[in-house]
Structure formats: structure tokens, C-alpha cells
Design a protein around this motif. Structure first.
Motif, PDB file in Angstrom:
ATOM      1  N   GLU A 287       4.315  21.883  16.652  1.00 55.96           N
ATOM      2  CA  GLU A 287       4.906  23.168  16.290  1.00 55.96           C
ATOM      3  C   GLU A 287       4.458  23.613  14.903  1.00 55.96           C
ATOM      4  OE1 GLU A 287       8.876  22.546  19.077  1.00 55.96           O
ATOM      5  OE2 GLU A 287       9.043  22.254  16.912  1.00 55.96           O
TER       6      GLU A 287
ATOM      7  N   TYR B  43      12.626  30.156  22.033  1.00 53.03           N
ATOM      8  CA  TYR B  43      11.661  30.789  21.131  1.00 53.03           C
ATOM      9  C   TYR B  43      11.496  29.915  19.908  1.00 53.03           C
ATOM     10  CZ  TYR B  43      15.711  32.420  18.372  1.00 53.03           C
ATOM     11  OH  TYR B  43      16.851  32.476  17.628  1.00 53.03           O
TER      12      TYR B  43
ATOM     13  N   SER C 163       0.855  24.707  15.199  1.00 50.68           N
ATOM     14  CA  SER C 163       0.674  25.978  15.905  1.00 50.68           C
ATOM     15  C   SER C 163       1.156  27.164  15.073  1.00 50.68           C
ATOM     16  CB  SER C 163       1.408  25.952  17.253  1.00 50.68           C
ATOM     17  OG  SER C 163       2.817  25.946  17.071  1.00 50.68           O
TER      18      SER C 163
ATOM     19  N   GLN D  20       6.323  16.377  25.164  1.00 53.95           N
ATOM     20  CA  GLN D  20       5.911  17.695  24.697  1.00 53.95           C
ATOM     21  C   GLN D  20       6.163  18.778  25.749  1.00 53.95           C
ATOM     22  OE1 GLN D  20       1.878  16.943  23.354  1.00 53.95           O
ATOM     23  NE2 GLN D  20       2.597  16.218  21.362  1.00 53.95           N
ATOM     24  N   GLU D  21       6.034  18.420  27.023  1.00 52.16           N
ATOM     25  CA  GLU D  21       6.351  19.370  28.084  1.00 52.16           C
ATOM     26  C   GLU D  21       7.838  19.708  28.083  1.00 52.16           C
ATOM     27  OE1 GLU D  21       5.100  21.876  31.171  1.00 52.16           O
ATOM     28  OE2 GLU D  21       3.910  20.614  29.827  1.00 52.16           O
TER      29      GLU D  21
ATOM     30  N   THR E 183      12.553  25.129  24.894  1.00 52.69           N
ATOM     31  CA  THR E 183      12.504  26.031  23.744  1.00 52.69           C
ATOM     32  C   THR E 183      12.476  27.477  24.210  1.00 52.69           C
ATOM     33  OG1 THR E 183      11.350  24.396  22.385  1.00 52.69           O
ATOM     34  CG2 THR E 183      11.210  26.691  21.676  1.00 52.69           C
TER      35      THR E 183
ATOM     36  N   THR F  37      16.707  26.198  21.190  1.00 51.49           N
ATOM     37  CA  THR F  37      16.433  25.274  22.293  1.00 51.49           C
ATOM     38  C   THR F  37      17.691  25.098  23.125  1.00 51.49           C
ATOM     39  OG1 THR F  37      17.006  23.304  20.998  1.00 51.49           O
ATOM     40  CG2 THR F  37      14.699  24.013  20.951  1.00 51.49           C
TER      41      THR F  37
ATOM     42  N   ARG G 277       9.821  19.610  25.462  1.00 49.23           N
ATOM     43  CA  ARG G 277      10.090  20.454  24.296  1.00 49.23           C
ATOM     44  C   ARG G 277       9.729  21.908  24.589  1.00 49.23           C
ATOM     45  NH1 ARG G 277      13.136  20.547  19.608  1.00 49.23           N
ATOM     46  NH2 ARG G 277      11.982  21.458  17.866  1.00 49.23           N
ATOM     47  N   LYS G 278       8.585  22.124  25.193  1.00 48.62           N
ATOM     48  CA  LYS G 278       8.173  23.492  25.526  1.00 48.62           C
ATOM     49  C   LYS G 278       9.155  24.129  26.510  1.00 48.62           C
ATOM     50  CE  LYS G 278       3.226  22.506  25.022  1.00 48.62           C
ATOM     51  NZ  LYS G 278       1.968  22.316  25.788  1.00 48.62           N
TER      52      LYS G 278
END
Length: 248
Positions: A143, A108, A146, A99-100, A106, A18, A102-103
Motif C-alpha cells: 500500500e 478504499y 502503491s 494480499q488478496e 478494503t 476496511t 487485504r484487497k
């Protein structure tokens, strides 16, 4: 033998990179907020985020724990609130914003090779599996889900829920107490010599240290006294050593 295996997440089971400093992340978040009527510029949003983090840390420093953990949702709540709104008015947007973020930050995220097979093998051997991780629920639970590993664990304990983080012994103890875990028949597996070895030993756990790509840099200078020591992430070997040690 070991009845219980307690895992750290990031750097142990999950490989992640991240970058919260990347200005592209903050540009993306400005676009996200603009769609919901909240206007920022990238530098200003990043500065306000850091300021809210510091305030949260200062507030938590007054709590009873030696290593307190903030609740990141409270930070995003302050970023999301509009004038004359209450937290309940923007609760859904607060979670979505976190959450947006975090995405966007990140690069990978993936399981280390062999993790699912290892968890399956340990479960088949009758072991109870747990997670104890310094992590924010709003980031980590999606995470874990998923990546398909949530169902292997009897309990997933995250620092944001408890209000303290490793190496605080209280964070370890609450997991042991809640699940009636006998530390003498349990092992902590992690990639941090202080948080996952020294702290675990304070509550009587056996330990397995795994030096991974995101282990602390100064671990290389430490005399690590774990029951099992691995110089790199080799998940099949990790599983073999845990089961072999458990059979002694």
C-alpha cells in the motif's frame, strides 16, 4: 528544533476503510482458494480465520511485551496449508492469499489531501522522516509503495516486524535506538491519543495529535496533552505547525 518527524500511517497520512466481516469478502476468498485446490465455504473460512487469530494472540500473550502483535502471515499459512505440506511448500501462496484478502476487504485507500506535498516540504527543510505504525507488513508495504510515499522515509517500522504494537514503549524505543534518534529533537504525529501521544511521551518525544475520521471514538472524552493539537486532518496546516514549532 525538530530534526526528526515520526508519522503514524492509517488515519494520519492514509485514509482507509476496511471491512473484514463482509461475507462477500469471504466468498471471494473461497473462490481464490478454490483456484489453488483449497476448498472452504465462506462462513467456515471466516470462522477458521478468527480462530487462528485467537490462537496467535494467545501464543503472543506469553511473550515479553505488554502489547504483543501477531504475525498475520502465520494465520494465512494455517489457512493455506494442505495435508502433508510444509510452510515452505505454500509460502508464495500464503503471501498471495493475505494480499488478496487485504484487497477484498478494503473499501478504499488513499492519501489525505496534501500528504505528498507535505512530505516533500519537510524533506526539503532537512527533516528526517520515519513511520511507526501498528500494521502488518504483508498488507502495508504494498500500500505504501502503491501510494508513492515509501521513498520519503528513512525507516518504516511496523508492529508485525517487531512483535509489539503501540502503545508499547518498547516499540517506540527500538525505532529510536536503531536510528540514533534524539527524542528531544523529534516529534510523533498520529491520530490516537493513547498510542500516538501518551505512549510517545513515555519515551520523551514531542507529540502532534490529529483528530481524523478514524481516530478512536473515546479520544473525544480525553484531555489530550500534545504539543500540537488539530481538530481535523488539514495536512498543509499540519506541516506549517510542525515547521513553526521546530523553529522555536
Amino acid at each position: 528544533m525538530y530534526d526528526n518527524i515520526i508519522f503514524d500511517l492509517y488515519g494520519t497520512l492514509i485514509d482507509i476503510h476496511t471491512d473484514e466481516e463482509d461475507i462477500a469478502v469471504w466468498k471471494h476468498m473461497c473462490e481464490f482458494y478454490a483456484q489453488h485446490g483449497v476448498k472452504y465455504n465462506p462462513a467456515g473460512l471466516r470462522s477458521r480465520y478468527k480462530r487462528q487469530i485467537r490462537r496467535a494472540e494467545q501464543a503472543m500473550a506469553k511473550k515479553r511485551f505488554k502489547f504483543p502483535e501477531i504475525q498475520i502471515l502465520e494465520v494465512f499459512e494455517q489457512l493455506t496449508l494442505k495435508k502433508d505440506q510444509t510452510p515452505s511448500d505454500c509460502a508464495e501462496l500464503t503471501v498471495a492469499a493475505a494480499q488478496e484478502f487485504r484487497k477484498a476487504s478494503t473499501g478504499y485507500i488513499r492519501l489525505y489531501d496534501g500528504v505528498t506535498d507535505m512530505l516533500e516540504q519537510l524533506k526539503q527543510a532537512g527533516k528526517k522522516l520515519y513511520v511507526l505504525s501498528n500494521a502488518q507488513r504483508v498488507f502495508t508495504f504494498p500500500e505504501v509503495q502503491s501510494l508513492g510515499i515509501e521513498g520519503y522515509f528513512t525507516d518504516i517500522s511496523l508492529s508485525s516486524d517487531f512483535g509489539a504494537m503501540k502503545p508499547d514503549a518498547a516499540f517506540y524505543q527500538q525505532l529510536l535506538d536503531r536510528n540514533h534518534i534524539n527524542p528531544n529533537r523529534s516529534i510523533m504525529v498520529g491520530n490516537d491519543a493513547v498510542c500516538d501521544v501518551l505512549a510517545a511521551k513515555q519515551v520523551g518525544l514531542h507529540t502532534c495529535y490529529v483528530h481524523s475520521n478514524i481516530s478512536p471514538v473515546d479520544d473525544a472524552d480525553r484531555d489530550i496533552k500534545a504539543d500540537i493539537i488539530m481538530d481535523e486532518v488539514n495536512v498543509p496546516e499540519m506541516c506549517r505547525l510542525i515547521l513553526e514549532d521546530a523553529d522555536r
